[in-house]
Design a protein around this motif. Structure first.
Motif, PDB file in Angstrom:
ATOM      1  N   TRP A   1       5.141   7.170   5.918  1.00 60.70           N
ATOM      2  CA  TRP A   1       5.890   6.875   4.688  1.00 60.70           C
ATOM      3  C   TRP A   1       7.322   7.866   4.851  1.00 60.70           C
ATOM      4  O   TRP A   1       7.166   8.672   5.388  1.00 60.70           O
ATOM      5  CB  TRP A   1       4.962   7.117   3.499  1.00 60.70           C
TER       6      TRP A   1
ATOM      7  N   ALA B   1       1.122  -1.724  12.700  1.00 67.36           N
ATOM      8  CA  ALA B   1       0.643  -2.557  11.561  1.00 67.36           C
ATOM      9  C   ALA B   1       1.730  -2.900  10.509  1.00 67.36           C
ATOM     10  O   ALA B   1       1.754  -4.276  10.148  1.00 67.36           O
ATOM     11  CB  ALA B   1      -0.405  -1.815  10.724  1.00 67.36           C
TER      12      ALA B   1
ATOM     13  N   TYR C   1       6.021  -1.545   0.578  1.00 70.49           N
ATOM     14  CA  TYR C   1       4.527  -1.900   0.417  1.00 70.49           C
ATOM     15  C   TYR C   1       3.464  -0.631   1.046  1.00 70.49           C
ATOM     16  O   TYR C   1       3.890   0.122   1.869  1.00 70.49           O
ATOM     17  CB  TYR C   1       4.140  -3.089   1.112  1.00 70.49           C
ATOM     18  N   GLY C   2       2.560  -0.466   0.206  1.00 68.17           N
ATOM     19  CA  GLY C   2       1.313   0.368   0.731  1.00 68.17           C
ATOM     20  C   GLY C   2       0.172  -0.036   0.289  1.00 68.17           C
ATOM     21  O   GLY C   2       0.009  -0.469  -0.814  1.00 68.17           O
ATOM     22  N   LEU C   3      -0.831  -0.054   0.999  1.00 69.94           N
ATOM     23  CA  LEU C   3      -2.237  -0.426   0.775  1.00 69.94           C
ATOM     24  C   LEU C   3      -3.203   0.698   0.842  1.00 69.94           C
ATOM     25  O   LEU C   3      -3.126   1.489   1.738  1.00 69.94           O
ATOM     26  CB  LEU C   3      -2.513  -1.693   1.711  1.00 69.94           C
TER      27      LEU C   3
ATOM     28  N   GLY D   1      -6.670  -4.478   6.833  1.00 74.55           N
ATOM     29  CA  GLY D   1      -7.113  -5.206   7.899  1.00 74.55           C
ATOM     30  C   GLY D   1      -7.852  -6.577   7.110  1.00 74.55           C
ATOM     31  O   GLY D   1      -8.546  -7.133   7.895  1.00 74.55           O
TER      32      GLY D   1
ATOM     33  N   ARG E   1       4.957 -11.272  11.051  1.00 75.39           N
ATOM     34  CA  ARG E   1       3.782 -12.275  10.713  1.00 75.39           C
ATOM     35  C   ARG E   1       4.713 -13.166   9.225  1.00 75.39           C
ATOM     36  O   ARG E   1       4.457 -14.296   9.248  1.00 75.39           O
ATOM     37  CB  ARG E   1       2.694 -11.635  10.310  1.00 75.39           C
TER      38      ARG E   1
ATOM     39  N   ARG F   1       3.830  -5.581  12.532  1.00 71.46           N
ATOM     40  CA  ARG F   1       3.095  -6.765  12.663  1.00 71.46           C
ATOM     41  C   ARG F   1       3.489  -7.557  11.468  1.00 71.46           C
ATOM     42  O   ARG F   1       3.344  -8.780  11.500  1.00 71.46           O
ATOM     43  CB  ARG F   1       1.843  -6.380  13.299  1.00 71.46           C
ATOM     44  N   SER F   2       2.948  -6.946  10.220  1.00 70.59           N
ATOM     45  CA  SER F   2       3.105  -7.644   8.858  1.00 70.59           C
ATOM     46  C   SER F   2       4.338  -8.200   8.517  1.00 70.59           C
ATOM     47  O   SER F   2       4.246  -9.356   8.224  1.00 70.59           O
ATOM     48  CB  SER F   2       2.664  -6.494   7.825  1.00 70.59           C
TER      49      SER F   2
ATOM     50  N   MET G   1      -2.134  -7.647   2.037  1.00 68.56           N
ATOM     51  CA  MET G   1      -0.673  -7.248   2.030  1.00 68.56           C
ATOM     52  C   MET G   1       0.199  -8.736   2.467  1.00 68.56           C
ATOM     53  O   MET G   1       1.001  -8.814   1.899  1.00 68.56           O
ATOM     54  CB  MET G   1      -0.401  -6.254   2.987  1.00 68.56           C
TER      55      MET G   1
END
Ligand SMILES: CC(C)(COP(=O)(O)OP(=O)(O)OC[C@H]1O[C@@H](n2cnc3c(N)ncnc32)[C@H](O)[C@@H]1OP(=O)(O)O)[C@@H](O)C(=O)NCCC(=O)NCCS
Length: 193
Positions: free
Chosen positions: A40, A142, A100-102, A108, A149, A145-146, A112
């Motif tokens: 972050w 991650a 964004y943050g989860l 997984g 995608r 990749r998000s 998101m």
């Protein structure tokens, strides 16, 4: 920009809506977690004051149309599991940046992807954006990749652009154009503002 105070977006599993004061404990739990904050742009939150301050700021700035930040609520159990933001809105160029943050426990499961698909759809269709940008730590696989995608393309690499808690890191810059999102326009979510 219009007020975003009452904006809500729905997806199959999620409700995206403005944060409210009651979200402070959940928000703090998410953003005080070092696993979530590893890449972050600020250190992990030390106290819940950060959550209260962010919520108060959102109430003011969202009503002034300065940015769009939506809490990500899981429909199943009503739990707040993250947030996503369109910020640095530049009206003349019709561009914005995405963040964004989860919660770690929710990683997984494609949440998101679902949330950002709805947010991007809102940005391109309702705000008529032409371009959305993201600035991520290139080690954050991650996140990279998000973005990929969703159709983002890596456009650049800036060296030693961030210093967080004394750690120097690079920026991977990504961009997604309206023309690239166009095939998905209107197919992603139902707007409920
Ligand atoms: C980035 C983040 C939002 C991704 O959300 P998510 O719902 O957990 O995403 P997923 O688990 O579906 O992972 C997305 C993709 O990355 C891949 N991935 C996950 N972890 C990975 C890793 N360590 N290395 C390589 N690929 C990884 C997944 O396989 C998935 O690929 P796929 O779409 O081809 O299946 C989440 O990890 C997060 O909140 N991280 C902390 C906050 C953060 O870093 N935010 C971004 C700041 S720019």
């Amino acid at each position: 920009m219009p007020s975003f105070s009452n904006l809500t977006l729905r997806t199959d599993r999620l409700l995206l809506r403005p944060l409210c004061e009651a979200d402070a404990p959940s928000l703090f739990a998410i953003f005080s977690d070092p696993r979530v904050m590893r890449y972050w742009s600020t250190p992990a939150w030390p106290t819940i004051d950060k959550a209260h301050a962010l919520i108060a700021q959102d109430m003011q700035e969202m009503s002034a149309g300065k940015y769009v930040r939506l809490g990500i609520e899981r429909k199943d159990d009503g739990q707040l599991i993250g947030n996503c933001t369109l910020f640095n809105l530049v009206e003349q160029c019709r561009r914005a940046e995405i963040g964004y943050g989860l919660a770690f426990a929710a990683w997984g499961r494609g949440y998101m992807h679902e949330a950002l698909s709805a947010l991007l759809e809102f940005g391109f269709s309702e705000l008529a954006l032409n371009r959305v940008e993201a600035d991520i730590d290139p080690r954050n696989l991650a996140s990279a990749r998000s973005l990929e995608r969703l159709g983002f393309k890596k456009e650049g690499h800036l060296r030693e652009r961030w210093i967080v808690d004394g750690e120097v890191s690079d920026s991977g810059l990504y961009g997604l154009l309206r023309s690239e999102w166009a095939p998905r326009l209107g197919k992603v979510h139902s707007l409920d503002s």
